[in-house]
Scaffold this active site. Structure first.
Site: not given
Length: 308
Positions: A39, A55, A60
């Site tokens: 990640e 994305d 995020t």
């Protein structure tokens, strides 16, 4: 989330007899650290991470890539509100986060300053860090361990792989979700298949070695990453993360099935790296054991009720 109808009421007894097989202590810490590599590029817990990685999921952020467009970031913020008692620095984003979670909106234009606040709280606010730990365990670790118990997985590597898959794919029964990939994998079991893991699963009435099953699962997951079936996963971002599969496959090939204080995997550049157990982090994560166990039990009982 649904877990199918394969659970029986007698399985409640199995839960209490085998719950020690869940990832916990150093095993859990190392599984988390491995996923951290995928990640964020290292084993550290980046509670302060926040950006738009384009994305299709909005911002995020945090230790598990909580997204504003999928709703789990909003769950974290709500958990933080519970820990702070109400009004706090994230409250200014509540209405937008709630709307985006409900509609799946991946826009970031109405969240000006969101990453700035997230990063500040993630750096120094213990309650904000705890909120992230709680939601990660409730939404991703606990469901993965329910699936692991259903399958009868005993090895650290298989349990860790289910957690990593749950983080990236979610725990749903859809074709791209953890539950869906497990179903697809199980459909491939059509005969007895021995192996050397020391753990044997019973799938479709056949006996299959746990690592043989794991290799099948890794193959299915690689296929999903390359060719996802669900529209929300078709941005092309997943195809760039096949290093997650290669990393676990490396550990499988070197027979590092059960972890004690270290495990060797591949980093995102394909180079071998050794992940070790951080005792300090294991102690910190241990503070949430009771909550983790409650989440696990709740999910398990729900699955039992669904089977009645």
């Amino acid at each position: 989330m649904t877990f199918g109808t394969t659970f029986k009421l007698s399985a409640v007894a199995v839960l209490f007899a085998s719950c020690g097989a869940m990832l916990q202590g150093c095993n859990k810490t190392m599984a988390l650290e491995i996923t951290n590599i995928y990640e964020n590029g290292d084993t550290a817990f980046h509670y302060d991470y926040c950006e738009d990685i384009n994305d299709g999921r909005g911002f995020t952020s945090g230790i598990a890539g909580f997204c504003t467009g999928t709703g789990d970031a909003w769950v974290v913020v709500q958990e933080y509100h519970k820990l702070t008692g109400g009004k706090d620095k994230m409250s200014q984003f509540d209405s937008v986060l709630a709307e985006y979670a409900l509609t799946g909106n991946n826009s970031t234009v109405s969240l000006t300053g969101y990453c700035s606040v997230w990063k500040k709280l993630g750096t120094s606010d213990k309650k904000f860090k705890q909120a992230q730990d709680n939601v990660r365990d409730d939404m991703y670790m606990a469901p993965a361990m329910v699936y692991a118990q259903q399958l009868g997985l005993k090895t650290s590597i298989a349990q860790g792989q289910l957690y990593d898959a749950g983080i990236q794919h979610g725990a749903s029964d859809g074709p791209d979700g953890l539950g869906g990939m497990i179903k697809t994998t199980n459909a491939l079991v059509t005969k007895d298949e021995p192996g050397d893991s020391g753990s044997t699963l019973t799938i479709n009435g056949y006996k299959i070695d746990e690592i043989v099953w794991l290799n099948k699962f890794l193959s299915i997951r690689a296929s999903v990453l390359s060719n996802p079936q669900e529209p929300t996963n078709m941005s092309g971002a997943w195809a760039k993360t096949l290093y997650r599969i290669k990393s676990y496959q490396f550990a499988v090939d070197t027979k590092e099935y059960n972890w004690t204080d270290s495990v060797s995997v591949l980093d995102n550049d394909g180079k071998p790296t050794t992940v070790t157990c951080s005792m300090a982090m294991s102690s910190q994560l241990g503070n949430g054991v009771a909550r983790y166990g409650i989440a696990f039990l709740s999910l398990f009982l729900i699955s039992v009720l669904n089977a009645i």
